[in-house]
Structures are given as structure tokens and as C-alpha cells.
Design a protein around this motif. Structure first.
Motif, short mmCIF file in Angstrom:
data_model
loop_
_atom_site.label_atom_id
_atom_site.label_comp_id
_atom_site.label_asym_id
_atom_site.label_seq_id
_atom_site.Cartn_x
_atom_site.Cartn_y
_atom_site.Cartn_z
N ASP A 98 3.74 -7.07 -8.81
CA ASP A 98 4.31 -5.84 -8.28
C ASP A 98 5.31 -6.24 -7.20
OD1 ASP A 98 4.69 -3.13 -7.95
OD2 ASP A 98 2.61 -2.70 -7.46
N ARG B 276 6.69 -0.16 0.78
CA ARG B 276 5.34 -0.32 0.23
C ARG B 276 4.40 -0.96 1.26
NH1 ARG B 276 5.49 -1.85 -6.13
NH2 ARG B 276 6.94 -0.21 -6.71
N THR C 255 8.04 -4.34 -1.15
CA THR C 255 9.17 -3.79 -0.42
C THR C 255 8.70 -3.42 0.98
OG1 THR C 255 8.74 -1.49 -1.08
CG2 THR C 255 10.12 -2.81 -2.57
N MET D 164 1.21 -7.83 -5.12
CA MET D 164 2.47 -8.26 -4.50
C MET D 164 2.48 -9.76 -4.26
SD MET D 164 3.52 -5.28 -1.85
CE MET D 164 2.19 -4.10 -1.70
N ALA E 268 -3.30 -3.73 -4.25
CA ALA E 268 -1.83 -3.69 -4.14
C ALA E 268 -1.29 -4.96 -3.48
CB ALA E 268 -1.40 -2.45 -3.37
N LEU F 166 1.09 0.72 2.98
CA LEU F 166 -0.23 0.07 2.95
C LEU F 166 -0.78 -0.12 4.36
CD1 LEU F 166 0.29 -2.51 0.08
CD2 LEU F 166 -1.11 -0.44 0.03
#
Length: 106
Positions: A82, A88, A85, A77, A73, A92
Motif C-alpha cells: 500500500d 495516510r 502518503t 505500507m 495499514a 493513522l
């Protein structure tokens, strides 16, 4: 930290490599990312298997998946595949806390 834990962490990192390579392979149609996918997948599974000889399966699998998920992830980003934010990133960070917590109680 024992060798099993070190191998487990490295295997979790390889999970992010194979997941990213699988995406880059475009359905296993591109050779280099497909080859990287296969090699990193086998190495990641071998490392998980090694770690399972010392670490209970529930803990090892949760840590392995958590590391792979966070790194995959984060990479998505960073490369802007992706959206990053605040929520998010916070989630994580929470996942990282769970992984660290599992190590702490093991």
C-alpha cells in the motif's frame, strides 16, 4: 494498566496478524498463511472476549479494531503493498490518538 487492557492490546495486535495472514493465504489456498490466520483469529477473538468481561463492549471493540487497523495499514505500507502518503500516516496517527483517548477516559 489492568490485565484486561493488556490482553485487549495484544488481541488487537493479533487482529493485524490474522488480517495479513488472510491476505497472504490467497483465498485460504495456501496452507501456512491459512493456518496462521485461523490460529491468530481464534486467539484474537478469545482475547477480545476475555477483555469484554471488564471493559465495556463499545470501548473494547473500538480499541481492538483501531489497533488492528493501524498495524495492518502500517505493515502494508512498510511492505509496499500500500502507498504511504503523508495524509495516510497523519490519519493513522489520529486513529492512534483516538485509541489512546478511549483508554484515557475509561
Amino acid at each position: 494498566m489492568s490485565l484486561a487492557w493488556i490482553v485487549l492490546v495484544l488481541s488487537g495486535m493479533l487482529e493485524a496478524v490474522w488480517a495479513t495472514a488472510l491476505d497472504a493465504s490467497k483465498g485460504l489456498r495456501r496452507f501456512r498463511p491459512s493456518a496462521l490466520f485461523v490460529v491468530s483469529l481464534v486467539a484474537s477473538m478469545a482475547g477480545l472476549s476475555f477483555a469484554l468481561e471488564e471493559i465495556p463492549v463499545g470501548t473494547a471493540y473500538a480499541v481492538w479494531v483501531g489497533i488492528g487497523a493501524v498495524l495492518t495499514a502500517a505493515w502494508a505500507m512498510i511492505t509496499r503493498k500500500d502507498r504511504a502518503t503523508v495524509l495516510r500516516v497523519a490519519l493513522l496517527i489520529g486513529l492512534i490518538g483516538c485509541v489512546v483517548g478511549l483508554k484515557a477516559v475509561s
